[in-house]
Design an enzyme around this catalytic site. Sequence first.
Site, PDB file in Angstrom:
ATOM      1  N   ARG A   1       0.425  -1.252   0.127  1.00 28.69           N
ATOM      2  CA  ARG A   1      -0.394   0.324   0.091  1.00 28.69           C
ATOM      3  C   ARG A   1       1.340   0.829   0.361  1.00 28.69           C
ATOM      4  O   ARG A   1       0.255   2.113  -0.988  1.00 28.69           O
ATOM      5  CB  ARG A   1      -0.892   0.034   1.150  1.00 28.69           C
ATOM      6  CG  ARG A   1      -2.368  -0.755   0.919  1.00 28.69           C
ATOM      7  CD  ARG A   1      -3.282  -0.543   2.083  1.00 28.69           C
ATOM      8  NE  ARG A   1      -2.777  -1.069   2.851  1.00 28.69           N
ATOM      9  CZ  ARG A   1      -2.782  -1.456   4.702  1.00 28.69           C
ATOM     10  NH1 ARG A   1      -3.972  -1.535   4.529  1.00 28.69           N
ATOM     11  NH2 ARG A   1      -2.037  -1.926   5.470  1.00 28.69           N
TER      12      ARG A   1
ATOM     13  N   ALA B   1      -0.776 -16.851   1.228  1.00 25.87           N
ATOM     14  CA  ALA B   1      -1.534 -15.384   2.186  1.00 25.87           C
ATOM     15  C   ALA B   1      -2.672 -16.039   2.185  1.00 25.87           C
ATOM     16  O   ALA B   1      -3.153 -17.171   3.256  1.00 25.87           O
ATOM     17  CB  ALA B   1      -1.784 -14.097   1.556  1.00 25.87           C
ATOM     18  N   ARG B   2      -2.993 -15.898   1.163  1.00 27.11           N
ATOM     19  CA  ARG B   2      -4.697 -16.575   1.150  1.00 27.11           C
ATOM     20  C   ARG B   2      -4.933 -16.566  -0.537  1.00 27.11           C
ATOM     21  O   ARG B   2      -4.931 -15.651  -1.456  1.00 27.11           O
ATOM     22  CB  ARG B   2      -5.603 -14.939   1.377  1.00 27.11           C
ATOM     23  CG  ARG B   2      -6.292 -15.381   3.264  1.00 27.11           C
ATOM     24  CD  ARG B   2      -6.731 -16.309   3.903  1.00 27.11           C
ATOM     25  NE  ARG B   2      -6.580 -15.965   5.114  1.00 27.11           N
ATOM     26  CZ  ARG B   2      -5.868 -16.723   5.859  1.00 27.11           C
ATOM     27  NH1 ARG B   2      -4.287 -16.888   6.063  1.00 27.11           N
ATOM     28  NH2 ARG B   2      -6.005 -15.928   7.642  1.00 27.11           N
TER      29      ARG B   2
ATOM     30  N   GLU C   1     -10.737 -23.392   0.743  1.00 25.37           N
ATOM     31  CA  GLU C   1     -10.277 -24.998   1.533  1.00 25.37           C
ATOM     32  C   GLU C   1     -10.663 -25.759   2.562  1.00 25.37           C
ATOM     33  O   GLU C   1     -12.446 -24.649   2.918  1.00 25.37           O
ATOM     34  CB  GLU C   1      -9.100 -23.827   2.269  1.00 25.37           C
ATOM     35  CG  GLU C   1      -8.273 -23.837   1.393  1.00 25.37           C
ATOM     36  CD  GLU C   1      -6.986 -23.104   2.114  1.00 25.37           C
ATOM     37  OE1 GLU C   1      -6.957 -23.107   3.685  1.00 25.37           O
ATOM     38  OE2 GLU C   1      -6.167 -21.724   1.820  1.00 25.37           O
TER      39      GLU C   1
ATOM     40  N   HIS D   1      -2.207 -25.409   3.729  1.00 31.16           N
ATOM     41  CA  HIS D   1      -2.548 -24.549   5.024  1.00 31.16           C
ATOM     42  C   HIS D   1      -1.658 -24.771   5.842  1.00 31.16           C
ATOM     43  O   HIS D   1      -2.269 -24.626   6.952  1.00 31.16           O
ATOM     44  CB  HIS D   1      -4.077 -23.737   5.177  1.00 31.16           C
ATOM     45  CG  HIS D   1      -3.458 -22.575   5.719  1.00 31.16           C
ATOM     46  ND1 HIS D   1      -5.050 -21.709   5.297  1.00 31.16           N
ATOM     47  CD2 HIS D   1      -3.074 -21.542   5.775  1.00 31.16           C
ATOM     48  CE1 HIS D   1      -4.240 -20.337   5.357  1.00 31.16           C
ATOM     49  NE2 HIS D   1      -3.600 -20.822   6.418  1.00 31.16           N
TER      50      HIS D   1
ATOM     51  N   GLY E   1       1.276 -23.152   6.797  1.00 30.15           N
ATOM     52  CA  GLY E   1       2.181 -21.626   6.819  1.00 30.15           C
ATOM     53  C   GLY E   1       2.839 -21.850   8.983  1.00 30.15           C
ATOM     54  O   GLY E   1       3.645 -21.211   9.322  1.00 30.15           O
TER      55      GLY E   1
HETATM   56  C1  DGY Z   1      -2.843 -16.941  10.277  1.00 37.20           C
HETATM   57  O1  DGY Z   1      -2.724 -17.146  10.881  1.00 37.20           O
HETATM   58  O2  DGY Z   1      -3.979 -15.858   9.029  1.00 37.20           O
HETATM   59  C2  DGY Z   1      -2.769 -18.573   8.751  1.00 37.20           C
HETATM   60  O3  DGY Z   1      -3.539 -18.433   7.981  1.00 37.20           O
HETATM   61  C3  DGY Z   1      -3.262 -19.549   9.725  1.00 37.20           C
HETATM   62  O4  DGY Z   1      -2.404 -19.890   9.913  1.00 37.20           O
END
Ligand code: DGY
Length: 328
Positions: A185, A244-245, A274, A292, A294
């Site tokens: 941003r 991320a998503r 998901e 997922h 991470g």
């Molecule tokens: C979060 O914390 O947003 C992650 O994607 C889940 O581990």
Amino acid sequence: MNTTTPSIKRPRLLMTGIPPDDVKVYTQTFFDLTIWQEATPIGAQLLDRVAGMDALVVMPGDKLDVATIAALPASVKVLGTYSVGTDHVDLKAATAKNLHVFHTPDVLTEAVADLALFLIIAAARDTSSAEKTLRDERWGRWAPSSMLGRSLQGLHLGIFGMGRIGQAVAARARPFGMSIHYHNRSELAPDQAKGASYYATLDELMACSDVLCICAPSAPELKGAINAHRLALLPQNAMLVNVARGDLMDEEALFTHMSLGRLSGIAMDVYRNEPNIDPRWLALPRTTLLPHIGSATREVRSAMGMLVVDGVASHFGLGSGGHCANPA
Ligand code: DGY
């Protein structure tokens, strides 16, 4: 004379996923804890199960949209999510109902960045196909021309979203000889950018990225940001990594782009819808797919749990404080 000590009534908390044991024990020091134990997400049963609860902690897959928040019983005084991301929670609706939402920033940054670096290497070396070759017992003789990937040295790493996680990914990639480029941003201060080049638009970042690593939070205006137009801007043989998503990507466009052979590798930890991901993911060549994970280290999942529970407990004057995603 009645000698019974009156039991102190603890607030009741519903948690919609099973936490590690240490988090469970910690939560029970403050709350009368109910855990949704089923293998499937709580979904529509949430509103039944939350009846009479004082607090609610959801998982990233549980939607707290406008309608659900409006329908929460008045007994619920505070919300938490076992995640840093709050895209599944309508923060405006929560604020309008005077509900603070606690989440888990910072504690997962390094773990997610570790996994991002792993995925960058996996995409560059196509370790997924190489491992499959071995497991399928198709490993033939060593040949200079087989199972070739790309060296990271000298590649441009484009980071979309240079917040805490993006910066931690950059710190890991620099020693591998990658140059760091980012879109955010706003431009970072020099002590945060550490020499990374800023691009005012995502289009410009795409055009210079040998590896695009998506680290941006999912905001409504960013949904589908990695679309057909932008994928076409990537250099031939670029690679795509997402920690991320899933909804930041237009998956349809990505599948088309892959079928045109324009990307040399993809490595993903997140997807749309998901855990019921589009089955076309499974057939994509040169693709590493993780479910997922991470933040999935023992240390981090415990730290996340303690943090969100502390936050929610702070509403009742308990715990040691947390991070509120919608401070008043
Ligand atoms: C979060 O914390 O947003 C992650 O994607 C889940 O581990």
